[in-house]
Design an enzyme around this catalytic site. Structure first.
Site, PDB file in Angstrom:
ATOM      1  N   PHE A  57       0.803  -1.225   0.000  1.00 16.93           N
ATOM      2  CA  PHE A  57       0.000   0.000   0.000  1.00 16.93           C
ATOM      3  C   PHE A  57       0.836   1.276   0.000  1.00 16.93           C
ATOM      4  O   PHE A  57       0.291   2.384   0.013  1.00 16.93           O
ATOM      5  CB  PHE A  57      -0.949   0.019   1.207  1.00 16.93           C
ATOM      6  CG  PHE A  57      -0.253  -0.076   2.541  1.00 16.93           C
ATOM      7  CD1 PHE A  57       0.322   1.030   3.141  1.00 16.93           C
ATOM      8  CD2 PHE A  57      -0.172  -1.301   3.203  1.00 16.93           C
ATOM      9  CE1 PHE A  57       0.963   0.942   4.367  1.00 16.93           C
ATOM     10  CE2 PHE A  57       0.467  -1.406   4.435  1.00 16.93           C
ATOM     11  CZ  PHE A  57       1.035  -0.275   5.015  1.00 16.93           C
ATOM     12  N   ARG A  85      -1.926   8.176  20.940  1.00 15.93           N
ATOM     13  CA  ARG A  85      -2.405   7.045  20.135  1.00 15.93           C
ATOM     14  C   ARG A  85      -3.797   6.595  20.584  1.00 15.93           C
ATOM     15  O   ARG A  85      -4.619   6.200  19.761  1.00 15.93           O
ATOM     16  CB  ARG A  85      -1.426   5.874  20.221  1.00 15.93           C
ATOM     17  CG  ARG A  85      -0.034   6.144  19.675  1.00 15.93           C
ATOM     18  CD  ARG A  85       0.017   6.232  18.195  1.00 15.93           C
ATOM     19  NE  ARG A  85      -0.282   4.945  17.587  1.00 15.93           N
ATOM     20  CZ  ARG A  85      -0.260   4.717  16.290  1.00 15.93           C
ATOM     21  NH1 ARG A  85       0.048   5.683  15.451  1.00 15.93           N
ATOM     22  NH2 ARG A  85      -0.559   3.534  15.806  1.00 15.93           N
ATOM     23  N   ASN A 112      -7.843   7.667   6.965  1.00 16.64           N
ATOM     24  CA  ASN A 112      -8.055   7.582   8.414  1.00 16.64           C
ATOM     25  C   ASN A 112      -7.719   8.855   9.184  1.00 16.64           C
ATOM     26  O   ASN A 112      -7.484   8.832  10.376  1.00 16.64           O
ATOM     27  CB  ASN A 112      -7.353   6.358   8.998  1.00 16.64           C
ATOM     28  CG  ASN A 112      -5.848   6.399   8.880  1.00 16.64           C
ATOM     29  OD1 ASN A 112      -5.270   7.387   8.420  1.00 16.64           O
ATOM     30  ND2 ASN A 112      -5.198   5.323   9.287  1.00 16.64           N
ATOM     31  N   HIS A 115      -2.311  10.938  11.651  1.00 13.77           N
ATOM     32  CA  HIS A 115      -1.137  10.105  11.946  1.00 13.77           C
ATOM     33  C   HIS A 115      -0.604  10.537  13.301  1.00 13.77           C
ATOM     34  O   HIS A 115      -0.585  11.731  13.616  1.00 13.77           O
ATOM     35  CB  HIS A 115      -0.047  10.327  10.884  1.00 13.77           C
ATOM     36  CG  HIS A 115       1.300   9.825  11.308  1.00 13.77           C
ATOM     37  ND1 HIS A 115       1.704   8.531  11.101  1.00 13.77           N
ATOM     38  CD2 HIS A 115       2.324  10.438  11.954  1.00 13.77           C
ATOM     39  CE1 HIS A 115       2.921   8.374  11.595  1.00 13.77           C
ATOM     40  NE2 HIS A 115       3.320   9.516  12.113  1.00 13.77           N
TER      41      HIS A 115
END
Length: 148
Positions: A57, A85, A112, A115
Site C-alpha cells: 500500500f 495514540r 483515516n 497520523h
C-alpha cells in the site's frame, strides 16, 4: 517532558476537522509546541513513510499524503505518545472505539484522518524531519493545574 508528532492528513484538513482535533489534544492538557500547514512533495512523503516502503500500500499512501495540505504538529506532555495514540484510535477506523478521532470521523483505513507517532523514538525522528527549525519553547500557565 515527552513530545509526539501528530499529522492531520489531507482528508482531515479537507473535511474541516483541524479545530476539533487540536481541541481534543488541548482539552486533554497537552501543549502545542509546533504547527504548520504544508503540502509535501513525493520525496518528503516517501522519507516520512520509509519504514513502510516494502508494503503493497506504500505508493497509495504516498499519493494520499501528497494529495493536499496536511497539518503537522508537535504536542508535549506526560505520556503524550501513548495517550495520543489512544486519542487517535486504531489504524483501521472500523476497529476504533467511539470517542476516538478515527472512531468518530473515519471509515476506511486509506482515509483515516490522522497520523501519530507510535513510539518516543519515532516521535523524535518525525519531529526532526518535519520541524528542522525546532519548536516553540513555552509552558502554559495551566501547567500546575494539570501536572502534580
Amino acid at each position: 517532558m515527552e513530545q509526539t508528532f501528530i499529522m492531520i492528513k489531507p482528508d482531515g484538513v479537507q473535511r474541516g476537522l483541524v479545530g476539533e482535533i487540536i481541541g481534543r489534544f488541548e482539552k486533554k492538557g497537552f501543549s502545542l509546541k509546533g504547527l504548520k500547514l504544508i503540502t509535501v512533495d513525493r520525496a518528503f512523503a516517501e522519507k516520512h513513510y520509509s519504514d513502510l516502503s516494502a508494503k503493497p500500500f506504500f505508493n497509495g499512501l504516498v499519493d494520499y499524503i501528497i494529495s493536499g495540505p496536511v497539518v503537522a504538529m508537535v504536542w508535549e506532555g506526560k505520556g503524550v505518545v501513548t495517550t495520543g495514540r489512544k486519542i487517535i484510535g486504531a489504524t483501521n477506523p472500523l476497529e476504533s472505539a467511539p470517542g476516538t478521532i478515527r472512531g468518530d470521523y473515519a471509515i476506511d483505513i486509506g482515509r483515516n484522518v490522522i497520523h501519530g507517532s507510535d513510539a518516543v523514538e519515532s516521535a523524535r525522528k518525525e519531529i526532526a524531519l518535519w520541524f528542522p527549525e525546532g519548536v516553540a519553547e513555552w509552558q502554559s500557565s495551566l501547567h500546575s493545574w494539570i501536572y502534580e
